[in-house]
Design a protein around this motif. Structure first.
Motif, short mmCIF file in Angstrom:
data_model
loop_
_atom_site.label_atom_id
_atom_site.label_comp_id
_atom_site.label_asym_id
_atom_site.label_seq_id
_atom_site.Cartn_x
_atom_site.Cartn_y
_atom_site.Cartn_z
N THR A 194 0.82 -1.22 0.00
CA THR A 194 0.00 0.00 0.00
C THR A 194 0.85 1.27 0.00
O THR A 194 0.32 2.35 0.22
CB THR A 194 -0.92 0.04 1.24
OG1 THR A 194 -0.10 0.28 2.41
CG2 THR A 194 -1.71 -1.24 1.42
N PHE A 199 -5.55 1.35 4.20
CA PHE A 199 -6.75 1.21 3.37
C PHE A 199 -7.88 0.53 4.15
O PHE A 199 -7.94 -0.70 4.21
CB PHE A 199 -6.46 0.36 2.13
CG PHE A 199 -5.50 0.97 1.13
CD1 PHE A 199 -5.26 2.34 1.10
CD2 PHE A 199 -4.85 0.17 0.20
CE1 PHE A 199 -4.39 2.89 0.16
CE2 PHE A 199 -3.98 0.71 -0.75
CZ PHE A 199 -3.75 2.07 -0.76
N GLN A 202 -11.46 -1.39 0.45
CA GLN A 202 -10.74 -2.00 -0.67
C GLN A 202 -11.68 -2.14 -1.86
O GLN A 202 -12.81 -2.55 -1.71
CB GLN A 202 -10.19 -3.37 -0.30
CG GLN A 202 -9.23 -3.37 0.87
CD GLN A 202 -9.94 -3.78 2.15
OE1 GLN A 202 -10.74 -4.70 2.13
NE2 GLN A 202 -9.66 -3.10 3.24
N SER A 363 -8.26 1.28 -1.35
CA SER A 363 -7.27 0.55 -2.13
C SER A 363 -7.68 0.49 -3.60
O SER A 363 -8.85 0.39 -3.92
CB SER A 363 -7.09 -0.87 -1.60
OG SER A 363 -8.08 -1.71 -2.15
N THR A 367 -8.40 -7.32 -2.51
CA THR A 367 -7.49 -8.16 -1.73
C THR A 367 -8.32 -9.29 -1.15
O THR A 367 -9.54 -9.34 -1.33
CB THR A 367 -6.87 -7.38 -0.55
OG1 THR A 367 -7.91 -7.12 0.42
CG2 THR A 367 -6.28 -6.06 -1.02
N THR A 388 3.14 0.00 -4.47
CA THR A 388 2.00 -0.31 -5.34
C THR A 388 2.39 -0.34 -6.81
O THR A 388 2.04 -1.26 -7.54
CB THR A 388 0.91 0.76 -5.15
OG1 THR A 388 0.64 0.89 -3.74
CG2 THR A 388 -0.35 0.40 -5.88
#
Lengths: 428, 428
Positions: A194, A199, A202, A363, A367, A388
């Motif tokens: 990240t 975050f 997401q 984000s 994930t 990232t």
């Protein structure tokens, strides 16, 4: 910081070389899909040395395969297990899941890499290699935080459930399997790359496959056929337009600094078998971002509606409609309140270690947090040391300093979230 | 027609079932590239039965591989020979090469075929299967014409050199090998699928491969990367524009009825490895048509110049230029005068058999005729029974009636071009 907190922090600063070495041996193993075992073996051995309670199993139960959140086209899980390693608390504290995936994406065009993608070369404080950032570096932050506690004889009140899962890059079957095996907790931290941002929300995402039909012909009389490649150009442009329309609707300030909050990425196209023939089929594969405020189903419906419109507008597509499949990877979006106690524990630890407030954003990718929160009912924050921009790219690398600092922040968060018997601390 | 001509014609009409059966067993063998041997074996056995002098050899000599007209990416020719079978003349007549290729293109999307592509199913006078039209049907016309002469005891004055070659679909290495082995003649007929039209001019063509570079990134932050697929869309549109510009310059009336005289066919695109990644490379492969009035080199230069312009106009391409390779297939254009004696022999035979004048056009595709004429100094006419539109397409088929009529026209042409001792004819 309290005395034991300072001691842990100090230990982590003194043991950075251990962390760098661990990351290097992890990066030197290729853990692309179906090849996770040798990397997982290193993690398993590390957890065994730490004295954690190990649970190692291969995916594939009927419960998993029949679950509505299981979206996976993998044929076999044989030989490439999931790992959960538990540090049992003394009781009375909040539990936490520390979740990291061990699988990596393919290296892409190897000639674009300055170093062998599996070298783990360290240069100017950066460690290079596929997976360094996404997310073997984050996993090392977790393991170093755990080792710091154990090496210093700290006994937490709540359980720490460390998970090293497969299949994150293909839709989260590894984390889903862990959830279905019964692992849940009062909170979870996932150290995906990240850039040290936090975050709470997401973006979800899922894979699609669009089949574009053409009509074959000899290339010399190509006007007798219909090129699936030429027809695909219109589809690609349509997808670009759909991405614009969808992103224009995003108003959440957590997305303010993100150029395209929920991208539609066209990741693959394959069409044609022969340079001199008009191609009769094109396969377009990609990834559609899903806003934390919408459901997977609503996003799918929006794309399917667009396809139906294109099929109506185009004479050829009316007779030979575009087909869409939602295959393979699917990551549920995540959406935690910004003032959740887990957020407070993490952000205050961040500020204490670094002396500045963290950046809090949504984000830009899905994930395993979506599965942990939606299916596993576990509040999730995503926070990690990787970069990232280099994830999935050539020359993927991580700034080792960030990895070390992340382990300090995570260790402090564990102490405060799970709780410590402070009397025992004073004894030492 | 003279007496012996009528006799030959009659024999061919009576033996049509033999021709249909031969085509069927040829179509039932898959002779895609690298798998030509079993089909070639049938042709070899047929020629042996006819008493022709056989020359069977595998390609791969240094002379061949070093020749400037050799453009071939094939790794091995082992086990898949070329065949030349000679019917020696008694002397004093003109010689002729009858050239047909035995290789076929892949079947494409099998679900688009109504019959198994290797079934050789006969339905309403049409025989279906990959290669029926391109060009096993044409080869059968040649063999039936030869068998008619031999079965009726006709001795031609000039030599007939029958060639069953590999690699036509990939650039003509088979015919080039035959030329380098010393086979040339006063004229050549290639029964490619012309819809019974006669093509004194043939479009040349060659394969190109354009590499489009992007920059990889995670699909969720796709704005950090540069999509090779998105950049390819511009290249595809550029190629379409280049095709327009080039075709606007074609004025030859032989091309009047052809919608795109010299097409640029984009036959293949491959890009990306992972739906969630921004693809860093795209490979576009295709076939560029070459006008009978221009050289291969001039056409290449025109495309290379266009690419250089695109590289200049686009910021990304300035740093990451498009690359072009001319690989694999290359077919030299052919250009015979419309009043060449071979044209006269063929067109008059056509008119006599069918009672109408033939359509004379320029071919919409390259053939091995370019090598025979340019390298082998042999005047070439392309004329055959297959259906242009079904070549390389699903449900490829041939009208058997055309195949039979073509064999009558070719037999008559042989009699007149090579000459016959007419006294012996009267004796019979």
């Amino acid at each position: 910081m309290k005395k034991h907190e300072i001691r842990i922090n100090q230990w982590l600063k003194e043991n950075r070389a251990r962390g760098a070495r661990l990351l290097q041996i992890l990066v030197r193993e290729n853990s692309t899909r179906g090849k996770e075992s040798s990397t997982q073996a290193i993690i398993i051995e590390k957890c065994r040395q730490l004295g954690l309670t190990l649970d190692i199993w291969e995916l594939g139960s009927d419960e998993l395969k029949g679950h509505p959140a299981y979206f996976c086209d993998r044929q076999s899980f044989d030989g490439n297990p999931n790992l959960v390693a538990v540090l049992k608390g003394s009781g009375g504290g909040k539990s936490v899941i520390l979740n990291g995936h061990i699988d990596i994406v393919p290296v892409g065009d190897e000639s674009s890499w300055r170093h062998d993608p599996f070298s783990g070369t360290i240069e100017c404080g950066k460690l290079y290699g596929r997976g360094a950032t996404d997310m073997k570096g984050g996993n090392v932050s977790l393991l170093m935080a755990l080792e710091a506690l154990i090496a210093n004889g700290i006994r937490l009140n709540g359980d720490v459930i460390f998970q090293s899962v497969i299949e994150e890059e293909s839709g989260g079957a590894g984390t889903l399997a862990a959830v279905l095996r019964g692992y849940h907790a009062d909170g979870a931290i996932i150290p995906e790359p990240t850039n040290m941002k936090i975050f709470p929300k997401q973006q979800g995402s899922m894979w699609f496959r669009i089949t574009v039909k053409g009509r074959a012909a000899h290339g010399g009389t190509r006007y007798e056929g219909v090129s699936a490649i030429e027809k695909s150009v219109g589809v690609i442009q349509g997808l670009q337009q759909l991405e614009k329309t969808r992103n224009a609707k995003i108003t959440d300030p957590l997305f303010d600094k993100i150029p395209i909050p929920i991208p539609i990425n066209i990741g693959k196209i394959t069409s044609g078998e022969w340079p001199s023939s008009v191609p009769d089929t094109a396969i377009i594969e990609g990834r559609m971002g899903v806003s934390p405020e919408e459901t997977i189903e609503a996003a799918q419906l929006e794309m399917e509606t667009a396809l139906r419109e294109w099929n109506q507008q185009d004479e050829w597509f009316r007779e030979n409609p575009l087909q869409i499949e939602w295959f393979g990877g699917r990551w549920l979006p995540g959406n935690l309140e910004s003032d959740h106690p887990l957020m407070n524990a993490l952000t205050s630890s961040f500020s204490e270690v670094l002396g500045v407030s963290p950046v809090i954003e949504a984000s830009p990718w899905g994930t395993d947090g979506g599965i942990l929160s939606t299916v596993g009912n576990t509040p999730v924050v995503v926070f990690g040391p990787g970069i990232t921009e280099t994830a999935h790219d050539a020359n993927e690398h991580i700034d080792l300093e960030d990895m070390f600092v992340a382990s300090e922040i995570i260790a402090l968060t564990l102490l405060r979230w799970c709780g410590v018997n402070e009397v025992s601390d004073d004894d030492r």
